[in-house]
Enzyme design. Sequence first.
Site, mmCIF file in Angstrom:
data_model
loop_
_atom_site.group_PDB
_atom_site.id
_atom_site.type_symbol
_atom_site.label_atom_id
_atom_site.label_comp_id
_atom_site.label_asym_id
_atom_site.label_seq_id
_atom_site.Cartn_x
_atom_site.Cartn_y
_atom_site.Cartn_z
ATOM 1 C CB THR A 41 52.909 50.654 40.630
ATOM 2 O OG1 THR A 41 52.662 51.827 39.506
ATOM 3 C CG2 THR A 41 51.486 50.365 41.181
ATOM 4 C CG ASP A 57 48.857 62.451 40.600
ATOM 5 O OD1 ASP A 57 48.801 62.105 39.562
ATOM 6 O OD2 ASP A 57 48.207 62.117 41.496
ATOM 7 C CB ALA A 78 51.925 57.303 33.914
ATOM 8 C CE1 TYR A 144 44.752 49.243 32.042
ATOM 9 C CE2 TYR A 144 44.166 47.563 30.629
ATOM 10 C CZ TYR A 144 44.932 48.331 31.027
ATOM 11 O OH TYR A 144 46.266 48.433 30.422
HETATM 12 C C1 UD2 Z 1 46.752 42.543 31.440
HETATM 13 C C2 UD2 Z 1 47.326 43.800 32.153
HETATM 14 C C3 UD2 Z 1 46.489 44.880 31.585
HETATM 15 C C4 UD2 Z 1 46.052 44.760 30.114
HETATM 16 C C5 UD2 Z 1 45.523 43.467 29.766
HETATM 17 C C6 UD2 Z 1 45.448 43.258 28.359
HETATM 18 C C7 UD2 Z 1 48.471 43.559 33.976
HETATM 19 C C8 UD2 Z 1 48.544 43.531 35.238
HETATM 20 N N1 UD2 Z 1 47.518 43.913 33.595
HETATM 21 O O1 UD2 Z 1 45.520 42.594 32.091
HETATM 22 O O2 UD2 Z 1 47.194 46.215 32.017
HETATM 23 O O3 UD2 Z 1 46.929 45.244 29.308
HETATM 24 O O4 UD2 Z 1 46.490 42.614 30.357
HETATM 25 O O5 UD2 Z 1 44.689 41.981 28.311
HETATM 26 O O6 UD2 Z 1 49.531 43.326 33.320
HETATM 27 N N2 UD2 Z 1 45.154 35.234 36.802
HETATM 28 C C9 UD2 Z 1 45.121 33.887 37.465
HETATM 29 N N3 UD2 Z 1 45.766 34.261 38.873
HETATM 30 C C10 UD2 Z 1 46.528 35.154 39.431
HETATM 31 C C11 UD2 Z 1 46.354 36.254 38.532
HETATM 32 C C12 UD2 Z 1 45.868 36.553 37.255
HETATM 33 O O7 UD2 Z 1 44.570 33.068 37.287
HETATM 34 O O8 UD2 Z 1 46.936 35.181 40.458
HETATM 35 C C13 UD2 Z 1 44.518 35.301 35.498
HETATM 36 C C14 UD2 Z 1 43.542 36.330 35.390
HETATM 37 O O9 UD2 Z 1 42.312 35.854 35.749
HETATM 38 C C15 UD2 Z 1 43.390 36.498 33.818
HETATM 39 C C16 UD2 Z 1 45.076 36.049 33.486
HETATM 40 O O10 UD2 Z 1 45.694 35.404 34.624
HETATM 41 O O11 UD2 Z 1 42.651 35.540 33.230
HETATM 42 C C17 UD2 Z 1 45.860 37.357 33.219
HETATM 43 O O12 UD2 Z 1 45.892 38.375 34.254
HETATM 44 P P1 UD2 Z 1 46.632 39.513 34.600
HETATM 45 O O13 UD2 Z 1 46.119 40.227 35.699
HETATM 46 O O14 UD2 Z 1 48.126 39.144 34.290
HETATM 47 O O15 UD2 Z 1 46.350 40.264 33.185
HETATM 48 P P2 UD2 Z 1 45.015 40.912 32.398
HETATM 49 O O16 UD2 Z 1 44.861 40.027 31.177
HETATM 50 O O17 UD2 Z 1 43.784 40.789 33.509
#
Ligand code: UD2
Length: 303
Positions: A41, A57, A78, A144
Amino acid sequence: MVQTPAAQTILVTGGAGFVGSHLVDALVDENDVRILDNFTTGKRENVNENATVIEGDICDSETLERATADVDLIFHEAGVVSVQQSVEEPMRANDVNIDATLALLERARDLDARVVLASSCAIYGQPTDIPISEDESFAPSSPYGLQKSALDHYARIYEELYGLETVALRYFNIYGPRQSSGDYSGVISIFKRQATNGEPITVDGDGQQTRDFVHVDDVVRANLLAATTEHVGEAYNIGTGESVTIDELAETIRDVSGSSSQIVHTDPRPGDIAESEADISKAMEKLGYEPTISLKEGISSLL
Ligand code: UD2
């Protein structure tokens, strides 16, 4: 004024990635900085030309040994960062997020090197109280979140058992330049891509879930403070103390970008957290952390 480490040999794992590469940029003038990244990534264009790159890795013990040789300080960025990806591939995520972290802590113990680790608010799962303080119990709702809770506990235990200087930073939702916009990326970069291309903005579920979005520059400052703090063996929430719903976020991004994209609602995401907002008082008090970039400012400059 944030005190920055100087004249040290520093390893940034994931140093070609989103957070790691910004951290390298902040460190490279004053230190000898090494990056360990496998470029799955992480991106080559993120790599600072004054840093040394070890491509490989983190799960490979020889690579890890080479990357950690003679380091004074490690920033461990990472990992498999996508909640969704960890739901789809829990074992691969476990290898990277837990096994490799433990191996890294063992190496740090040999070297007596301080380790600042990327933990996450995903460890709290659905919290009982908002804003979420560090005293909230761990109830992760995804592989996660569970893996980050193990990392967070290991960090504390290594300080308690072995006197290793560790600091765990419980990141809330980070955004900013260089965040990739692929399917497993953060929602702001996905919405930005959709709005810019005039595609539908895809909100998962009812869009009422909340997040505390923190700009990557503030996260970098938190890491620099963690590298120099005397308050080790502790974990700190790193967010802004403010939250928005994903619906509000979608509307803001559409408005700021002047896009005519439709906002559509899809199925809720399995393992998704309903409410998230950081209580950052511990980080403010003990680290001297203070968020400086509001979501509106951050989104405007990003777009
Ligand atoms: C983020 C971080 C994760 C962790 C977490 C802590 C990323 C990729 N992930 O996860 O590492 O630190 O925060 O809370 O940064 N959503 C939509 N549409 C989309 C994509 C996402 O509605 O196309 C929503 C998703 O369902 C969620 C929110 O946006 O409710 C945030 O999603 P995310 O994937 O950016 O982050 P999260 O909170 O799952």
